[in-house]
Design a protein around this motif. Structure first.
Motif, PDB file in Angstrom:
ATOM      1  N   GLU A  26       8.205  15.144  -5.734  1.00 27.39           N
ATOM      2  CA  GLU A  26       8.159  13.829  -6.375  1.00 27.39           C
ATOM      3  C   GLU A  26       8.706  12.745  -5.455  1.00 27.39           C
ATOM      4  O   GLU A  26       8.152  11.648  -5.370  1.00 27.39           O
ATOM      5  N   ARG A  27       9.810  13.062  -4.739  1.00 24.09           N
ATOM      6  CA  ARG A  27      10.368  12.070  -3.812  1.00 24.09           C
ATOM      7  C   ARG A  27       9.395  11.776  -2.670  1.00 24.09           C
ATOM      8  O   ARG A  27       9.227  10.620  -2.266  1.00 24.09           O
ATOM      9  N   LYS A  28       8.759  12.831  -2.176  1.00 22.77           N
ATOM     10  CA  LYS A  28       7.794  12.614  -1.096  1.00 22.77           C
ATOM     11  C   LYS A  28       6.619  11.774  -1.572  1.00 22.77           C
ATOM     12  O   LYS A  28       6.139  10.876  -0.871  1.00 22.77           O
ATOM     13  N   LEU A  29       6.155  12.039  -2.814  1.00 22.62           N
ATOM     14  CA  LEU A  29       5.050  11.263  -3.371  1.00 22.62           C
ATOM     15  C   LEU A  29       5.439   9.807  -3.565  1.00 22.62           C
ATOM     16  O   LEU A  29       4.673   8.895  -3.227  1.00 22.62           O
ATOM     17  N   LYS A  30       6.662   9.577  -4.102  1.00 25.75           N
ATOM     18  CA  LYS A  30       7.116   8.197  -4.272  1.00 25.75           C
ATOM     19  C   LYS A  30       7.251   7.497  -2.925  1.00 25.75           C
ATOM     20  O   LYS A  30       6.917   6.312  -2.780  1.00 25.75           O
ATOM     21  N   GLY A  31       7.760   8.233  -1.914  1.00 28.07           N
ATOM     22  CA  GLY A  31       7.890   7.624  -0.592  1.00 28.07           C
ATOM     23  C   GLY A  31       6.553   7.231  -0.013  1.00 28.07           C
ATOM     24  O   GLY A  31       6.393   6.139   0.562  1.00 28.07           O
ATOM     25  N   LEU A  32       5.545   8.110  -0.179  1.00 27.51           N
ATOM     26  CA  LEU A  32       4.218   7.789   0.345  1.00 27.51           C
ATOM     27  C   LEU A  32       3.607   6.593  -0.387  1.00 27.51           C
ATOM     28  O   LEU A  32       2.966   5.735   0.235  1.00 27.51           O
ATOM     29  N   LEU A  33       3.804   6.548  -1.711  1.00 27.47           N
ATOM     30  CA  LEU A  33       3.288   5.395  -2.455  1.00 27.47           C
ATOM     31  C   LEU A  33       3.965   4.100  -2.013  1.00 27.47           C
ATOM     32  O   LEU A  33       3.320   3.051  -1.874  1.00 27.47           O
ATOM     33  N   GLY A  34       5.288   4.183  -1.765  1.00 29.72           N
ATOM     34  CA  GLY A  34       5.985   2.980  -1.302  1.00 29.72           C
ATOM     35  C   GLY A  34       5.510   2.539   0.065  1.00 29.72           C
ATOM     36  O   GLY A  34       5.312   1.340   0.329  1.00 29.72           O
ATOM     37  N   VAL A  35       5.330   3.534   0.962  1.00 26.12           N
ATOM     38  CA  VAL A  35       4.826   3.191   2.308  1.00 26.12           C
ATOM     39  C   VAL A  35       3.430   2.597   2.222  1.00 26.12           C
ATOM     40  O   VAL A  35       3.087   1.632   2.916  1.00 26.12           O
ATOM     41  N   LEU A  36       2.595   3.140   1.331  1.00 24.09           N
ATOM     42  CA  LEU A  36       1.243   2.619   1.183  1.00 24.09           C
ATOM     43  C   LEU A  36       1.256   1.172   0.678  1.00 24.09           C
ATOM     44  O   LEU A  36       0.530   0.313   1.198  1.00 24.09           O
ATOM     45  N   GLU A  37       2.087   0.908  -0.328  1.00 26.81           N
ATOM     46  CA  GLU A  37       2.165  -0.469  -0.831  1.00 26.81           C
ATOM     47  C   GLU A  37       2.672  -1.417   0.244  1.00 26.81           C
ATOM     48  O   GLU A  37       2.162  -2.554   0.403  1.00 26.81           O
ATOM     49  N   LYS A  38       3.676  -0.947   1.010  1.00 21.81           N
ATOM     50  CA  LYS A  38       4.216  -1.794   2.085  1.00 21.81           C
ATOM     51  C   LYS A  38       3.156  -2.091   3.147  1.00 21.81           C
ATOM     52  O   LYS A  38       3.007  -3.227   3.616  1.00 21.81           O
ATOM     53  N   ARG A  39       2.396  -1.055   3.508  1.00 21.20           N
ATOM     54  CA  ARG A  39       1.351  -1.251   4.517  1.00 21.20           C
ATOM     55  C   ARG A  39       0.258  -2.191   4.009  1.00 21.20           C
ATOM     56  O   ARG A  39      -0.281  -3.004   4.780  1.00 21.20           O
ATOM     57  N   GLU A  40      -0.089  -2.103   2.718  1.00 20.08           N
ATOM     58  CA  GLU A  40      -1.092  -3.027   2.177  1.00 20.08           C
ATOM     59  C   GLU A  40      -0.612  -4.474   2.225  1.00 20.08           C
ATOM     60  O   GLU A  40      -1.359  -5.392   2.572  1.00 20.08           O
ATOM     61  N   GLU A  98       1.646  -5.692   4.299  1.00 23.75           N
ATOM     62  CA  GLU A  98       1.660  -6.123   5.707  1.00 23.75           C
ATOM     63  C   GLU A  98       0.254  -6.422   6.206  1.00 23.75           C
ATOM     64  O   GLU A  98       0.023  -7.409   6.922  1.00 23.75           O
ATOM     65  N   LEU A  99      -0.721  -5.592   5.810  1.00 17.45           N
ATOM     66  CA  LEU A  99      -2.092  -5.825   6.258  1.00 17.45           C
ATOM     67  C   LEU A  99      -2.648  -7.130   5.693  1.00 17.45           C
ATOM     68  O   LEU A  99      -3.322  -7.893   6.404  1.00 17.45           O
ATOM     69  N   ASN A 100      -2.374  -7.369   4.416  1.00 21.20           N
ATOM     70  CA  ASN A 100      -2.844  -8.636   3.829  1.00 21.20           C
ATOM     71  C   ASN A 100      -2.227  -9.835   4.531  1.00 21.20           C
ATOM     72  O   ASN A 100      -2.894 -10.855   4.788  1.00 21.20           O
ATOM     73  N   GLU A 101      -0.931  -9.715   4.883  1.00 24.50           N
ATOM     74  CA  GLU A 101      -0.293 -10.824   5.593  1.00 24.50           C
ATOM     75  C   GLU A 101      -0.903 -11.020   6.967  1.00 24.50           C
ATOM     76  O   GLU A 101      -1.152 -12.158   7.407  1.00 24.50           O
ATOM     77  N   VAL A 102      -1.183  -9.891   7.646  1.00 27.10           N
ATOM     78  CA  VAL A 102      -1.792 -10.002   8.986  1.00 27.10           C
ATOM     79  C   VAL A 102      -3.182 -10.606   8.904  1.00 27.10           C
ATOM     80  O   VAL A 102      -3.576 -11.463   9.697  1.00 27.10           O
ATOM     81  N   LEU A 103      -3.987 -10.190   7.928  1.00 24.29           N
ATOM     82  CA  LEU A 103      -5.334 -10.724   7.784  1.00 24.29           C
ATOM     83  C   LEU A 103      -5.327 -12.211   7.456  1.00 24.29           C
ATOM     84  O   LEU A 103      -6.142 -12.989   7.973  1.00 24.29           O
ATOM     85  N   SER A 104      -4.410 -12.587   6.574  1.00 28.41           N
ATOM     86  CA  SER A 104      -4.350 -14.000   6.206  1.00 28.41           C
ATOM     87  C   SER A 104      -3.836 -14.860   7.358  1.00 28.41           C
ATOM     88  O   SER A 104      -4.218 -16.028   7.507  1.00 28.41           O
ATOM     89  N   ALA A 105      -2.993 -14.270   8.224  1.00 34.71           N
ATOM     90  CA  ALA A 105      -2.440 -15.061   9.330  1.00 34.71           C
ATOM     91  C   ALA A 105      -3.359 -15.080  10.541  1.00 34.71           C
ATOM     92  O   ALA A 105      -3.327 -16.026  11.340  1.00 34.71           O
ATOM     93  N   SER A 106      -4.187 -14.058  10.717  1.00 38.92           N
ATOM     94  CA  SER A 106      -4.997 -13.970  11.937  1.00 38.92           C
ATOM     95  C   SER A 106      -6.312 -14.720  11.846  1.00 38.92           C
ATOM     96  O   SER A 106      -6.904 -15.055  12.880  1.00 38.92           O
ATOM     97  N   ASN A 107      -6.814 -15.001  10.632  1.00 35.74           N
ATOM     98  CA  ASN A 107      -8.101 -15.703  10.445  1.00 35.74           C
ATOM     99  C   ASN A 107      -9.212 -15.036  11.265  1.00 35.74           C
ATOM    100  O   ASN A 107      -9.878 -15.662  12.108  1.00 35.74           O
ATOM    101  N   LEU A 108      -9.391 -13.733  11.051  1.00 36.49           N
ATOM    102  CA  LEU A 108     -10.416 -12.996  11.792  1.00 36.49           C
ATOM    103  C   LEU A 108     -11.808 -13.367  11.309  1.00 36.49           C
ATOM    104  O   LEU A 108     -11.994 -13.816  10.178  1.00 36.49           O
ATOM    105  N   ASP A 109     -12.788 -13.124  12.208  1.00 35.32           N
ATOM    106  CA  ASP A 109     -14.164 -13.368  11.813  1.00 35.32           C
ATOM    107  C   ASP A 109     -14.638 -12.259  10.880  1.00 35.32           C
ATOM    108  O   ASP A 109     -13.999 -11.219  10.758  1.00 35.32           O
ATOM    109  N   PRO A 110     -15.767 -12.475  10.195  1.00 32.37           N
ATOM    110  CA  PRO A 110     -16.212 -11.481   9.202  1.00 32.37           C
ATOM    111  C   PRO A 110     -16.454 -10.098   9.783  1.00 32.37           C
ATOM    112  O   PRO A 110     -16.174  -9.093   9.144  1.00 32.37           O
TER     113      PRO A 110
END
Length: 281
Positions: free
Chosen positions: A185-199, A201-213
């Motif tokens: 259960e702890r490992k599952l919660k840790g993976l879910l937390g890491v996944l949410e954190k990565r999402e 961070e990715l949204n912040e990077v995408l919004s800041a980088s203004n990449l092309d389509p």
């Protein structure tokens, strides 16, 4: 397209779960059919044994009836013969004179005394024989009582030993399975937390980088691959957790069946074994 893709994945996952459920149902049905087959064989064997037993009893009774009939016929023949002899003796007694009357009276008195003496002697003999039989039965019962006491002590010791072993085993299994489930259960919660954190961070990077389509599409595909990998890991962990819970519950059921087989009530344990909830319950 993303919605269609995830709908397709959802259908695939649903098919996998249906297949797993059908497999488990098939295993349960096979175990049930095996138990039914064993019970039917046992019942057939018991019926055959009872039938043979009653056939033997019937044959023995018929033989006994025939023997008794033969003995009855012999007794009737002896009775007829004795009746004839008695009639002859009565005819001879009618020809006796009065000179023998006093002697007959004396003989009658002596016969009465002799009859009482024989009866007393036979009663004493029967009493002695009955006393010997009773003494022998008493000795046999005392010996059997001692043997049963020894067997009872041995069985009671074995029961206590098995009770201690089962209690120790169930405590160890509960500790192991509880610790393993906690880690999963702890490992599952840790993976879910890491996944949410990565999402995030990715949204912040995408919004800041203004990449092309095109670049955004490439990043989205990579993100989907990463999400698929994480989802597979999550499903594997959930399946492992469910399997561990099921193994724990099966062990509890086996333990309770053994307790029932040895006549130990579940309340005498002093605690109630914890049944782990399965995934989705």
């Amino acid at each position: 397209e993303i919605e269609a893709k995830y709908n397709k994945k959802m259908h695939v996952l649903r098919d996998e779960l249906d297949l797993r459920r059908k497999t488990e149902i098939h295993e349960v049905e096979e175990r049930k059919n095996s138990q039914i087959s064993v019970l039917m064989k046992n019942h057939e064997k018991a019926f055959s044994d009872i039938k043979n037993y009653y056939n033997d009893v019937t044959l023995n009774n018929l033989a006994l009836i025939n023997t008794l009939k033969e003995q009855m016929e012999e007794m009737k023949k002896k009775e007829n013969h004795l009746e004839k002899e008695m009639a002859d003796m009565l005819l001879q007694n009618k020809h006796l004179t009065e000179r023998l009357q006093r002697a007959q009276e004396q003989v009658s008195e002596l016969q009465k005394k002799l009859t009482h003496y024989e009866k007393d002697k036979e009663a004493l003999k029967n009493t002695k024989a009955h006393l010997k039989v009773s003494q022998k039965e008493l000795k046999d019962l005392q010996w059997e009582h001692e043997v049963l006491e020894q067997r009872f002590g041995k069985v009671q010791a074995e029961r206590d030993e098995l009770y201690q072993k089962f209690t120790k085993a169930i405590n160890e299994v509960q500790q192991k399975t509880g610790f393993k489930n906690l880690l999963l259960e702890r490992k599952l919660k840790g993976l879910l937390g890491v996944l949410e954190k990565r999402e995030v961070e990715l949204n912040e990077v995408l919004s800041a980088s203004n990449l092309d389509p095109s670049a955004l599409s490439l990043v989205s595909r990579k993100l989907e691959d990463v999400l698929d990998s994480k989802n597979n890991t999550i499903r594997d962990l959930q399946f492992e957790l469910a399997r561990t819970c099921k193994a724990h519950n099966d062990l509890l059921q086996t333990f309770e069946a053994k307790l029932a087989a040895f006549g130990i009530p579940r309340d005498s344990l002093g605690f109630r074994p914890l049944e782990l909830p399965l995934l989705g319950q």
